[in-house]
Structures are given as C-alpha cells and as structure tokens.
Enzyme design. Sequence first.
Site: not given
Length: 273
Positions: A58, A76, A81
């Site tokens: 990640e 994305d 995020t």
Amino acid sequence: MTIGALLGAALLAAPVAAHATAAPAAAPAVAAPAAAAATGLDDPAKKDIAMQIVSSAENSSLDWKAQYKYIEDIRDGRGYTAGIIGFCSGTGDMLDLVEYYTQVKPGNVLAKYLPALRKVNGGDSHAGLDPNFTKDWAKAATDAEFKKAQDHERDRVYFNPAVGQGKSDGVGTLGQFIYYDAIVMHGDGGDSTSFRNIRKRALTKAKPPAQGGNETTWLNAFLDARVWAMKQEEAHSDTSRVDTAQRVFLKKGNLNLNTPLDWKVYGDSFHIG
C-alpha cells in the site's frame, strides 16, 4: 491501493517480554506450563507482520504505523485513500471511520466533513472536502484517539472477518493473511470481485481444510481467484502482491508465516528478519 479498514492499541504494539520473578532458592525446580501456542494471525507479533506486508504494497514501506496520516487521491475512482488500511472516501469505510471517531470524540477536526463524506460516498468527488480535508486528516492523525479509531475500524471491517473466516476454513496464519489482504483490497460486498465471491470462485476448484481439502491446494486456488479479481480492474491489475509475495511464502511451505520473510511488491524488495 485498497478499498478500505481495524485492533486496539494494545494489540498493535509489539509483544513485551514478561520478566518472571525468581523462585526462592529452596523451592524445587518445577517446569512452568507451556504458554498456549498462538493460533493464527491474531497473535500480536503475527498481526504486526501482516500490517508490515500490507504496508509494503500500500505504501512501499514496512513502517505501517507511519501511515495513520497518509492521504491522497490515487485516481482509482475511489476518491481519497487514507490511513493504515486505505480507507476511501468513495467506498464508505472512510465515512464509517469518521463517524466512529466522532462518536468517541465529538467535535474532532474531521467531524465537520461528515455531511460531505456522506455525499461523496460511492464516487470519486472531493466536493465539500477540498481544500483542507487532507490537512485536517494529518492533524487528526496526531490524536491517539484517531489512531485507535483507525485500528478499531480496520479490525471490525477487515481483520477480524478475515481471520474468523480463515479459522473456520481451517487455514493457518498464512492463509488468514491471504484472506486479510484480499478483503483489504476488494472489500466484502456483493460484487463479483469481493472477498466472499473470490472465495466462492475458489470453491469451484478446491476445498479448504475444514471441508477435507489440502491447505496448499486450497490457498493456490484462492490466489488464482484473487488474481482473476485483481485483473478485472486496471487499478489492481498489477498482481505482484500475490505473485512475488504471497505465492513465495506458499511455495516455501511457510503456512505459519514464520520469519525471516523476503518478498517483492511492484519490483521493490522487502525483508522481515
């Protein structure tokens, strides 16, 4: 980056060695009963390893505890995020996190964004979040209560369900990690690429140990289904977190996820001694 979350602070810390008090010299030597063996990924030391491996994929770093403050839009389609597990503004788990944080700490720096988070849920919009949301997220990450909230949601939504399903299926620590990494990336919704449907796809090819199957055969079938799911989405089409990490451990027969561990993700090499 994953969609989506969480362990209490005490479990997150590396286990601390206990110092036994010496028995009186005159006392006969009696062997202490052996401590119960760790049963899986929920052992604190194994959980820390799991967090490091996920962080390598990640965040390109083993320092997962530095990621509470992480936040960016990785384009994305899931909006922002953020955090230790990739909570996303577009998938609901970031909203759940901020709602929980606000329950335990009303008036926190992120509480004012709840209406916007509800509106952007399901898409990639930043409406109502910019320009200060990222700064306020980083500010919140200096608060121990926000870190605990991230831990809590990670466990509730991702870690505990993955470990629970792993134990129910009769797989060991590696298998539980394989489940965990899958649910972190894909969530556990009703879509064809969700964790539960990856598992269902694998069941058409093999059986887990709890159903009389071979553990290695089952985990290979699960990883095959996971790779298929990853390739359904461009943002997840690089399957190295399976191919050069989880498959490596499985091929070595390291079903307990014992150290040392060496793997690669997206071409970067990592090691846990």
